[in-house]
Structures are given as C-alpha cells and as structure tokens.
Design a protein around this motif. Structure first.
Motif, PDB file in Angstrom:
ATOM      1  N   ILE A  44       0.864  -1.176   0.000  1.00  0.00           N
ATOM      2  CA  ILE A  44       0.000   0.000   0.000  1.00  0.00           C
ATOM      3  C   ILE A  44       0.903   1.229   0.000  1.00  0.00           C
ATOM      4  O   ILE A  44       1.710   1.428   0.919  1.00  0.00           O
ATOM      5  N   TRP A  45       0.769   2.041  -1.031  1.00  0.00           N
ATOM      6  CA  TRP A  45       1.642   3.199  -1.217  1.00  0.00           C
ATOM      7  C   TRP A  45       0.833   4.478  -1.330  1.00  0.00           C
ATOM      8  O   TRP A  45      -0.274   4.478  -1.864  1.00  0.00           O
ATOM      9  N   GLY A  46       1.411   5.566  -0.843  1.00  0.00           N
ATOM     10  CA  GLY A  46       0.720   6.840  -0.919  1.00  0.00           C
ATOM     11  C   GLY A  46       0.900   7.532  -2.253  1.00  0.00           C
ATOM     12  O   GLY A  46       0.033   8.293  -2.701  1.00  0.00           O
ATOM     13  N   ALA A  47       2.028   7.273  -2.909  1.00  0.00           N
ATOM     14  CA  ALA A  47       2.334   7.877  -4.210  1.00  0.00           C
ATOM     15  C   ALA A  47       3.592   7.209  -4.744  1.00  0.00           C
ATOM     16  O   ALA A  47       4.265   6.454  -4.026  1.00  0.00           O
ATOM     17  N   VAL A  48       3.898   7.490  -5.999  1.00  0.00           N
ATOM     18  CA  VAL A  48       5.092   6.959  -6.647  1.00  0.00           C
ATOM     19  C   VAL A  48       6.036   8.114  -6.945  1.00  0.00           C
ATOM     20  O   VAL A  48       5.597   9.202  -7.333  1.00  0.00           O
ATOM     21  N   ILE A  49       7.326   7.882  -6.773  1.00  0.00           N
ATOM     22  CA  ILE A  49       8.346   8.891  -7.079  1.00  0.00           C
ATOM     23  C   ILE A  49       9.288   8.334  -8.150  1.00  0.00           C
ATOM     24  O   ILE A  49       9.674   7.164  -8.086  1.00  0.00           O
ATOM     25  N   ILE A  50       9.675   9.173  -9.110  1.00  0.00           N
ATOM     26  CA  ILE A  50      10.687   8.770 -10.084  1.00  0.00           C
ATOM     27  C   ILE A  50      11.684   9.909 -10.292  1.00  0.00           C
ATOM     28  O   ILE A  50      11.323  11.085 -10.226  1.00  0.00           O
ATOM     29  N   THR A  51      12.930   9.536 -10.537  1.00  0.00           N
ATOM     30  CA  THR A  51      13.973  10.517 -10.836  1.00  0.00           C
ATOM     31  C   THR A  51      14.575  10.295 -12.218  1.00  0.00           C
ATOM     32  O   THR A  51      15.575  10.916 -12.572  1.00  0.00           O
ATOM     33  N   SER A  52      13.964   9.403 -12.996  1.00  0.00           N
ATOM     34  CA  SER A  52      14.470   9.105 -14.335  1.00  0.00           C
ATOM     35  C   SER A  52      13.326   8.702 -15.246  1.00  0.00           C
ATOM     36  O   SER A  52      12.368   8.053 -14.808  1.00  0.00           O
ATOM     37  N   ALA A  53      13.460   9.069 -16.518  1.00  0.00           N
ATOM     38  CA  ALA A  53      12.471   8.659 -17.514  1.00  0.00           C
ATOM     39  C   ALA A  53      12.536   7.159 -17.779  1.00  0.00           C
ATOM     40  O   ALA A  53      11.629   6.591 -18.397  1.00  0.00           O
ATOM     41  N   ASN A  54      13.589   6.491 -17.310  1.00  0.00           N
ATOM     42  CA  ASN A  54      13.715   5.050 -17.504  1.00  0.00           C
ATOM     43  C   ASN A  54      12.816   4.248 -16.566  1.00  0.00           C
ATOM     44  O   ASN A  54      12.497   3.093 -16.842  1.00  0.00           O
ATOM     45  N   ALA A  55      12.424   4.843 -15.442  1.00  0.00           N
ATOM     46  CA  ALA A  55      11.706   4.086 -14.417  1.00  0.00           C
ATOM     47  C   ALA A  55      10.310   3.628 -14.838  1.00  0.00           C
ATOM     48  O   ALA A  55       9.962   2.454 -14.640  1.00  0.00           O
ATOM     49  N   PRO A  56       9.454   4.491 -15.413  1.00  0.00           N
ATOM     50  CA  PRO A  56       8.093   4.038 -15.720  1.00  0.00           C
ATOM     51  C   PRO A  56       8.038   2.859 -16.685  1.00  0.00           C
ATOM     52  O   PRO A  56       7.269   1.916 -16.483  1.00  0.00           O
ATOM     53  N   GLY A  57       8.851   2.891 -17.717  1.00  0.00           N
ATOM     54  CA  GLY A  57       8.856   1.804 -18.685  1.00  0.00           C
ATOM     55  C   GLY A  57       9.381   0.507 -18.116  1.00  0.00           C
ATOM     56  O   GLY A  57       9.050  -0.580 -18.607  1.00  0.00           O
ATOM     57  N   ALA A  58      10.192   0.600 -17.058  1.00  0.00           N
ATOM     58  CA  ALA A  58      10.794  -0.598 -16.466  1.00  0.00           C
ATOM     59  C   ALA A  58       9.786  -1.454 -15.730  1.00  0.00           C
ATOM     60  O   ALA A  58      10.048  -2.628 -15.458  1.00  0.00           O
ATOM     61  N   ILE A  59       8.608  -0.909 -15.383  1.00  0.00           N
ATOM     62  CA  ILE A  59       7.621  -1.697 -14.632  1.00  0.00           C
ATOM     63  C   ILE A  59       6.451  -2.148 -15.504  1.00  0.00           C
ATOM     64  O   ILE A  59       5.445  -2.626 -14.981  1.00  0.00           O
ATOM     65  N   VAL A  60       6.579  -1.993 -16.813  1.00  0.00           N
ATOM     66  CA  VAL A  60       5.480  -2.366 -17.714  1.00  0.00           C
ATOM     67  C   VAL A  60       5.036  -3.805 -17.492  1.00  0.00           C
ATOM     68  O   VAL A  60       3.847  -4.110 -17.515  1.00  0.00           O
TER      69      VAL A  60
END
Length: 237
Positions: A44-60
C-alpha cells in the motif's frame, strides 16, 4: 561543435535533439544500455516517485503496475513526467528541476501521506532520496526497477576519434566514463580519446577521466542536463 553523447540510446536521442536544435553536430554513441530489474512492488503506497524517464517503462511487465498507475506520481522533471504519462500514469506532477526541487515539492505536499511513498529507482543513484525525505518527515521506500549495463564501444565513435572529428564528449555517469576509457584503450585510441574536451554531469564522473590523463575536463555546476549543456555556452563578461 562536434559532440558525442554516451547515454543509453533513448536518453542520448533526446539530448542529441536538443543539441542539434542549438546548431551542434552530434554523434550518439551509447556506452550503457538500460534493462528492467524484477522487483516486488506490492503493498500500500501513498504515491510513486521517479527521478528518471527510464523508471516508468521498467515496470510495464510488473504484476503491481495496474495498481501503481492509479496512484499520484511525482517526477523530478518534465521528461520523466512525460515518460510516466506514456506508461499509463494519469495523476502526474513534475518538480521541474533536480532532486532538491523534488524533495522540496514532496515535503510540501506529502508529509501527511497515509502510506509510505514508493521510489522507483535505478541501480546506480547519485543521491539518497529516501534519506533526504526522512529528514523532512516523509516516509518512503525504494525499489530498484532498472539497471544500466555496459554496451560495446561503438565503431562510429572509434572512427570519429581517430579522424579527429570530435570536439567534446558529454558524460552523464561514472560507469559510462569508465567504459569510454576502457573501450578507447581496447581500440588503441586512448590518446585521441583523452585529448578531446570532456563535459561531466558531476565530479565523481570526472574522476576516472582525470585519473586516465584527460587534460580538458569541465564539471556542471548542478547534476542536471541543463547545467551540463550550459558548459557549451560561451563564457560571458
């Protein structure tokens, strides 16, 4: 100027487009490539944080993706925010700057989060984001979802250095700088490789170049692309 960008392919293409729009000739020569890392993102998470454009695609392909894309996402900058939207996130906020701006934004808006924030990170990181958030009273947990692995030294880069057709190389990570030196030695062009100007995102990135004997090294004032590209601008005054 005749420039070389050594980031992973997608990042290099974005940087190259910016440089070409400013009138530079750019050789894209990735010395690293990005690959996803399997991670347990359940919880259970309150929000997601990313510091790179590589991160979102990595969890597809991750089983938790469907739940994560419904959460608010805070991105360090516009490129990572755009990548998050392309990956299916809809509630996306950009800090519009660097990690300091990201920490400030999160501290202002998420100190009362009912659940910890999830930081989707790379294997190599320049800052301890979770520790910085804790200082501000924000609970967060990190999950490594991608890594950068060594790519072969591109033949086009070897040819350009041999021919004296490179004015400067842009280095965004210490590993790519180390690979640049190792690849140049293996290709028998270490002298040519070190003779050009080297522009580095941060001081640790410059260290292997300095240690190998590079004579012209400049380090960005801040660890972000805008500051690095600013090194290409003529000095004022």
């Amino acid at each position: 100027m005749r420039l070389v960008v050594t980031r992973p392919q997608a990042d290099s293409e974005r940087t190259a487009a910016t440089l070409r729009a400013r009138g530079h000739a750019v050789l894209v020569a990735p010395l690293l490539r990005v690959e996803p890392v399997a991670a347990d993102l359940s919880g259970i998470w309150g929000a997601v944080i990313i510091t790179s454009a590589n991160a979102p695609g990595a969890i597809v392909g991750n089983s938790a993706r469907a739940a994560l894309v419904k959460l608010p996402l805070i991105a360090v900058g516009q490129r990572s925010a755009d990548a998050a939207r392309q990956a299916g996130f809809t509630d996306v906020t950009s800090a519009g700057g660097d990690v300091r701006d990201l920490v400030q934004l999160i501290a202002e808006r998420h100190t009362d989060a009912a659940a910890p924030l999830l930081y989707l990170a790379g294997e190599d990181r320049a800052a301890d984001l979770v520790a910085e958030l804790v200082v501000h009273g924000v609970a967060a947990e990190m999950a490594v979802v991608y890594r950068a692995v060594t790519a072969p030294f591109p033949p086009a880069l070897t040819a350009a250095l041999k021919a004296g057709e490179v004015d400067a190389v842009l280095h965004f990570s210490r590993r790519s700088a180390e690979n640049y030196i190792a690849g140049a030695r293996q290709a028998g062009i270490i002298e040519q490789a070190l003779a050009v100007r080297h522009l580095c995102l941060a001081r640790p990135i410059a260290e292997p170049l300095s240690g190998a004997g590079a004579g012209s090294i400049a380090v960005a004032k801040r660890p972000d692309e805008a500051a690095l590209l600013g090194l290409l601008e003529p000095a004022k005054g």
